[in-house]
Design an enzyme around this catalytic site. Sequence first.
Site, PDB file in Angstrom:
ATOM      1  N   ASP A 400      76.193   1.023  -5.105  1.00  0.00           N
ATOM      2  CA  ASP A 400      77.384   0.925  -4.267  1.00  0.00           C
ATOM      3  C   ASP A 400      78.542   1.668  -4.932  1.00  0.00           C
ATOM      4  O   ASP A 400      78.548   1.910  -6.146  1.00  0.00           O
ATOM      5  CB  ASP A 400      77.740  -0.541  -4.066  1.00  0.00           C
ATOM      6  CG  ASP A 400      78.422  -0.807  -2.740  1.00  0.00           C
ATOM      7  OD1 ASP A 400      79.036   0.130  -2.194  1.00  0.00           O
ATOM      8  OD2 ASP A 400      78.341  -1.949  -2.240  1.00  0.00           O
ATOM      9  N   GLU A 403      81.226   6.779  -4.682  1.00  0.00           N
ATOM     10  CA  GLU A 403      82.159   7.890  -4.420  1.00  0.00           C
ATOM     11  C   GLU A 403      83.163   8.155  -5.557  1.00  0.00           C
ATOM     12  O   GLU A 403      83.595   9.305  -5.669  1.00  0.00           O
ATOM     13  CB  GLU A 403      82.877   7.680  -3.075  1.00  0.00           C
ATOM     14  CG  GLU A 403      83.736   6.499  -2.955  1.00  0.00           C
ATOM     15  CD  GLU A 403      82.964   5.251  -2.551  1.00  0.00           C
ATOM     16  OE1 GLU A 403      83.607   4.221  -2.416  1.00  0.00           O
ATOM     17  OE2 GLU A 403      81.736   5.275  -2.413  1.00  0.00           O
ATOM     18  N   ASP A 473      81.075   1.330   4.721  1.00  0.00           N
ATOM     19  CA  ASP A 473      81.463   0.064   5.347  1.00  0.00           C
ATOM     20  C   ASP A 473      82.127   0.321   6.689  1.00  0.00           C
ATOM     21  O   ASP A 473      83.340   0.094   6.875  1.00  0.00           O
ATOM     22  CB  ASP A 473      82.407  -0.705   4.426  1.00  0.00           C
ATOM     23  CG  ASP A 473      81.749  -1.061   3.107  1.00  0.00           C
ATOM     24  OD1 ASP A 473      80.513  -1.077   3.031  1.00  0.00           O
ATOM     25  OD2 ASP A 473      82.491  -1.322   2.136  1.00  0.00           O
TER      26      ASP A 473
END
Length: 819
Positions: A400, A403, A473
């Site tokens: 997760d 980025e 998300d």
Amino acid sequence: MNRISLLLFALSGICFSAKSQRFEKTALGAKVNINETTTEIQFYSPGIVRILKYPASKIFTKRSLSVTKSPETVALKIVQKGDVLMLYSKDLKVVLNVRDGQINFNKSDGKSLLKEKMAGASFTDFNDSGTKSYTVAQSFVLEKEEPIYGLGILQNGKLSQRNQKIKMVQNNTWDFIAFFQSVKGYGLFWDNYSPTTFNDTAEETSFSSEVGDGIDYYFIYGTNADGVVSGMRKLTGQVPMFPLWTYGFHQSKERYKSQAELVSVVKKYRELGVPLDGIIQDWQYWGNNYLWNAMDFLNPEFSNPQKMIDDVHQLNAHLLISVWSSFGPATKQYRKLDSLGALFNIGTWPESGLETWPPNMDYPSGVRVYDAYNPKARAIYWDFLNKGLFSRNIDGWWMDSTEPDHLSYKPSDMDTKTYLGSFRKVRNAYPLMTVGGVYDHQRAVSSDKRVFILTRSAFAGQQRYGANTWSGDVTSSWESLRNQIPAGLNFALCGIPYWNSDIGGFFAGSYNKSWNDGSGAKNPLFQELYVRWLQFAVFTPMMRSHGADVPREIYQFGKKGEPAYDAIENAIKLRYSLLPYIYSTARKVTNDQSTFMRALMMDFSNDKKVLDINNEYLFGQSLLVAPVINAQYTPETVVNVNEETGWNRNVTKGNTIAAVNFEQIKSKKVYLPAGTMWYDFWTNKRYAGGQELTTATSLNTIPLFVKAGSIIPIGPNVQYATEQKWDNLELRVYEGANGTFMLYEDENDNYNYEKGIFATITLNWNDSSKTLTISDRNGSFPNMLTSRTFKIKLMTAGGTVQGAYRTISYTGHKISLKL
């Protein structure tokens, strides 16, 4: 100059004209100084050309983070006529004006593909955290009606990216790749990792990056979209095989709060007889936020993690687990990385050490992102991952925030020092480095388990790292669902084939308010959205249910015999029936540079009507998918949240509705591309391409068509992907065109296929003679089927199945039969 002198001058590789600039012939092409700028043209292959431009007073050396290809030896012909320098390979003619520096890319026959804009290159002095550098830009001129595709995972709902201005800085739901390809059969990769702006106007198409020591881009000519994808992968890395189980159904949510809860979900699926291959554990199994990403089970609710993992495996399922790109200050990783100077001081998630919303900044979390650009830091990351989780036999990684999360942005954050320079200089390549670190280290220690990484961000070249990128998300809304189709298609057109999204959307709180039992899963508005998202996900490379606020397990939506439950179960079972088709397509992706999710322009570029269709696509090369992306039974609800505000459970008021009749038949318009015939998957009725149809839909079905000439293998009814071998496959043959299909099988989850340990069976359909030929089996692997049964069904033009199944025994030797 006499003839002897001219000859010696030519042999030295230096050519010039008395009336024009001189150029230097190099091992890869040519180099010339024009108006105080050095321009280099380097052929990496007959169809791939690298262009370098930099101030003539400088030396530009760069090791690309994305490009892995070494230049080939390319037969080149270089000719100069006046101010025009022409470089010919067998595929391309590259023309450089040695007076103004403009470059034109042409086919070998001279037909124009792409032109740089005259005086389109620029270098502007830039102080990059104390280092002298430049802001670099290059402009190009496209044809007025020329569609272009790519640029990464974009949430703008568009397929063609003409007339767009996009600021490319990695974030939660937009993953940027400075690459586009044209319907004319070429692609352009801008090899820069700093914040970059893509801008397309009527006058020019440009890339502009905040920092770079020079302009560095690659022109790829592939003749068509598949060729461009192939060229991009040859340049930046090929795609490994994923384990067979990863193509099954995966259940997740934010989050399972105990090991008992997680195992109970798998048990419930097995009790219900609903297929499941993966269960995913989200964050905080490590405990509080000060222990963020400890890569260990420190939460008391996970007191016996090995039992949990073993229980999941005994239920014939696989476990993925969440790991992040950041660490809390109480973790061992934090202390070791901090001693190396490998932690960034940028705002990141979670901001508070307390699990409250909004974050209580009186108690800052102290969580910091690690320097994934540093090879020693990547080794430390893997060392803890290996000892804490991989050694326990975890099956895959949910990486997760790759980025990574960058909250409370300050301009000075970009001055942060990394192993490779300022954070600004390498910002967008962070996901490539952190994902690549896990892949490379796992491959180094084991070949028995294929690397599987689910990740939230990506960059050019990431396809080589066993990673499937999800779209972040995203909001639970119909608009968001609509955006996912072009997002996935454009990502695939960048050469990265593995993509998925949170089924139902992540932030679903608006459906959970004021509902009578507190569960949005009983809310018809969410039920309809979830079912349609799930049906779309059947035809993506990973089928994964996940989200917050509303539970996503099938039994939360009702029970067998109720519309939502039955629609969910039918979609999951359809996915499993297609596993032989999907796994064989995966082999084409790995071996033949093919693509799972195929924008219609990839296969039907001569049909101008498909060039900007953003709501249909091919899955593999046979199935035309037209997901239902508008509410048909309930009102649509629009939810506007983002990564930060989405955690506020009171973002919007709830939406409830009276009883809904999900039994009604609805309809949807579908365009069938020209140039072939199409079969309705559900009715077997055949239609000519080049027309728009109004097709019937129900909550159980979406429009799904099969291209004439296709051969579709249908797998057994199973509870998990490897429950049964494919010894009794149904082969559906769709007449109306010749066709071929290669059935691929291997050991399902190791790297022996790289050594040639696999088997293929090629199926050929001759439409004129109505003959199906099943080839000799090619190759072998341990414990493979030596004999099997095929049940063959011919689909005909009348919309009916011709006769009953034709059952044959196959022992690995060629069989031809007329149908």
